[in-house]
Motif scaffolding. Structure first.
Motif, PDB file in Angstrom:
ATOM      1  N   PHE A  60     -50.245  47.689 -17.268  1.00  7.13           N
ATOM      2  CA  PHE A  60     -48.827  47.537 -16.977  1.00  7.13           C
ATOM      3  C   PHE A  60     -47.961  48.076 -18.110  1.00  7.13           C
ATOM      4  O   PHE A  60     -46.813  48.460 -17.885  1.00  7.13           O
ATOM      5  CB  PHE A  60     -48.521  46.067 -16.677  1.00  7.13           C
ATOM      6  N   ASN A 262     -47.341  48.272  -8.372  1.00  3.87           N
ATOM      7  CA  ASN A 262     -48.006  47.621  -9.493  1.00  3.87           C
ATOM      8  C   ASN A 262     -48.827  46.401  -9.091  1.00  3.87           C
ATOM      9  O   ASN A 262     -49.910  46.173  -9.640  1.00  3.87           O
ATOM     10  CB  ASN A 262     -46.974  47.212 -10.541  1.00  3.87           C
ATOM     11  N   ALA A 382     -42.366  45.753 -15.357  1.00  2.00           N
ATOM     12  CA  ALA A 382     -43.786  46.084 -15.490  1.00  2.00           C
ATOM     13  C   ALA A 382     -44.399  45.412 -16.710  1.00  2.00           C
ATOM     14  O   ALA A 382     -45.550  44.946 -16.664  1.00  2.00           O
ATOM     15  CB  ALA A 382     -43.961  47.603 -15.585  1.00  2.00           C
TER      16      ALA A 382
END
Length: 459
Positions: A60, A262, A382
Motif C-alpha cells: 500500500f 486496493n 492507501a
C-alpha cells in the motif's frame, strides 16, 4: 436506379459517413484504447506481490507513491503533448507502459514493483489526454467532427468488453505461467504501440518549423499553461460551490478506487474466495458498473444531482460496512452493488463539476485540478489502508471508511442548508432541472475523457 442518400445521424446534421482516413483513425483508436488499458494483472496484483514477499505496508506504500506520482506527472504532460505532438505522445506512453509491465517479470521485488507503478503512472499520464485530443483533432481535420462522441463511447465499450472476457482467464493462466498476467499486459501494451505507430499524421501538425520557432512556440504555450493553472486555482478559491462539489466528489472517487483496486483482493481473500476466481468477480463488477454508468436516467428525477451524489456516496459507505457481516456470496453481491453505485455516481458527479465551472474558465485545467485532489486523497487513504491491513484490521478499516464518509457528507449538507454555500456560485446553475439526468448526465465532454473516466478500476 440512383442509390438513396445516406440518412443523417440524429441531431448531427451529417449526411455522409466518415472518410477513409477518419475510419482509419477511429479503428486504430479502438485498438489503442483497448490494448493500452488491458491490464491483465489487475485482478491478482495484490496476491502476486504477497507471493513475492512484500508486506501489506509495502504494497500500500507503493500504491500511495503511485497516486502522488500520478499527480505530479499529470501537471507537465499536457505541455509535453504540445511540444512533441499527440501522436508522438501516444507512442511514448505505449513504450513506457510496455516497459512498465515487464518490470515485475525482471525483478519481482519491492524495487521492481515500485518501478512498475511509477512507470505506469508516467505512461498513463502521457496518454490520458493525448488520446482523446488526437481523435478529436483527427476527425475535425477530416471534417467528421460529428463522429467523435460515437467513436469515444465505442472505444470505452470495447475496452470494457475485453476486460470482461480476459480477466476470468487470469487465474488459470497464472497457474500455468506465474508471470503470465504481466507478460500478457506487456504484449497488449506493445500492441497499442503498433496501433500508435500506424496512426496517420494529422494535417498541419509538425513539419516545417525550425528549432527556434519550436522554442518560441513552446515558451508561449508554457506561459499559457501557467496562466490557465493560476486562473483555475483562483476559480476554485473564489467559487465556494465549485470547491464544495469537488470535495463531495472526493468521497466517491476515494471509496471506489480504494475498494475496487486496493482492497478488492484482501476482501475476497478474507472471505475465503480463491485467487483463481478473482478475475471472474472483477468481470462481474465491471459489467455492473458499465451498465449503471450508461443508464443514469434510471435514477428518479425528483431529486437534484447533488442529492443523488450524497445518496450514492452513503450507499457506497453502507455497502463497505455490510461486507464485514456477510459470507463469500454476500460479499460478491455487495461488491457488484458497490460497482453499480459507482457507475451511477461518476457521470452525475462529472456533470455537477462541469455545471459549476464558471463561464470562460479553463475547464480542462479545472478538471485536472479535481483529478489531482482526488488522487492526493487516495495517496493518504492507501497509506492508512496499508497500516490497517498490516495490523490485521480489515473490518475496522471498512467501518471507519464508512463512518468518515458519513461525517463528510453530514458537513456538506450542513453547509448547503445553512446558506453559507449556495448553488450555482460557479457561474452556472449547478442544480440541474429535473430532466438533466435523462438529457446528458452520462455524456461527458471531450475534456472529461481520460484516465479518470476511461473505464472502471483504472489505477
Amino acid at each position: 436506379m440512383r442509390p438513396l442518400p445516406r440518412r443523417p445521424h440524429p441531431g448531427t446534421g451529417a449526411d455522409t459517413g466518415p472518410t477513409d482516413t477518419a475510419r482509419r483513425i477511429i479503428r486504430l483508436n479502438y485498438g489503442f484504447q483497448l490494448l493500452f488499458n488491458l491490464l491483465w494483472w489487475m485482478p491478482v496484483f495484490y496476491a502476486y506481490q504477497k507471493a513475492a514477499g512484500l508486506s501489506d505496508g509495502q504494497i500500500f506504500g507503493i500504491q500511495s507513491i503511485y497516486y502522488v506520482a500520478f499527480c505530479l506527472f499529470e501537471i507537465p504532460t499536457g505541455l509535453i503533448a504540445d511540444r512533441i505532438g499527440t501522436r508522438n505522445c501516444l507512442r511514448a506512453g505505449a513504450v513506457v507502459m510496455t516497459a512498465a509491465n515487464l518490470a515485475p517479470v525482471v525483478s519481482a521485488s519491492y524495487t521492481g514493483f515500485l518501478v512498475h507503478f511509477l512507470a505506469i503512472a508516467a505512461g498513463r499520464s502521457l496518454t490520458s489526454g493525448a488520446a482523446s485530443a488526437y481523435l478529436y483533432d483527427g476527425l475535425r481535420a477530416e471534417k467528421c467532427d460529428e463522429h467523435y462522441l460515437r467513436a469515444e463511447g465505442t472505444a470505452r465499450a470495447l475496452g470494457l468488453a475485453a476486460k470482461i472476457v480476459c480477466w476470468p482467464l487470469v487465474g488459470p493462466l497464472m497457474a500455468v505461467v506465474h508471470a503470465a498476467p504481466y507478460v500478457l499486459s506487456a504484449a497488449s501494451a506493445a500492441g497499442s504501440l503498433a496501433c500508435a505507430v500506424m496512426l496517420p499524421r494529422l494535417a498541419g501538425t509538425g513539419g516545417g518549423r525550425g528549432k527556434a520557432a519550436d522554442r518560441a512556440d513552446g515558451g508561449r504555450r508554457s506561459g499559457a499553461f501557467l496562466r490557465d493553472a493560476g486562473c483555475a486555482l483562483r476559480c476554485v478559491a473564489s467559487s465556494r460551490w465549485l470547491a464544495l462539489v469537488m470535495v463531495q466528489g472526493v468521497a466517491v472517487f476515494t471509496l471506489s478506487r480504494i475498494c475496487q483496486v486496493n482492497l478488492f483482493q484482501p476482501i475476497l481473500l478474507e472471505n475465503g474466495i480463491a485467487e483463481a476466481s478473482h478475475g471472474g468477480v472483477l468481470a462481474a463488477m465491471t459489467v455492473a458498473e458499465a451498465v449503471a454508468s450508461a443508464r443514469p436516467q434510471w435514477l428518479s428525477r425528483r431529486l437534484p444531482p447533488v442529492a443523488w451524489i450524497s445518496i450514492l456516496s452513503l450507499a457506497l459507505a453502507g455497502t463497505l460496512a455490510a461486507m464485514t457481516l456477510g459470507g463469500p456470496w454476500v460479499v460478491v453481491a455487495l461488491l457488484c452493488l458497490f460497482a453499480a453505485a459507482t457507475g451511477f455516481a461518476f457521470p452525475i458527479q462529472r456533470k455537477l463539476v462541469n455545471d459549476a465551472v464558471p463561464a470562460h474558465a479553463p475547464r480542462a485545467t479545472l478538471l485536472s485540478v479535481e483529478s489531482i485532489v482526488d488522487r492526493a486523497v487516495c495517496a493518504l487513504a492507501a497509506i492508512a489502508a496499508g497500516a490497517y491491513l498490516s495490523a490485521g484490521h480489515l473490518d475496522a478499516l471498512l467501518w471507519h471508511s464508512a463512518l468518515a464518509t458519513a461525517v463528510l457528507l453530514g458537513v456538506f449538507q450542513l453547509l448547503l442548508r445553512s446558506g453559507v454555500v449556495t448553488r450555482g456560485q460557479g457561474g452556472q446553475q449547478a442544480a440541474a432541472p429535473p430532466g438533466a439526468l435523462r438529457a446528458g448526465a452520462g455524456a461527458p465532454k471531450a475534456a472529461d475523457t481520460g484516465e479518470d473516466g476511461s473505464g472502471p478500476r483504472t489505477l
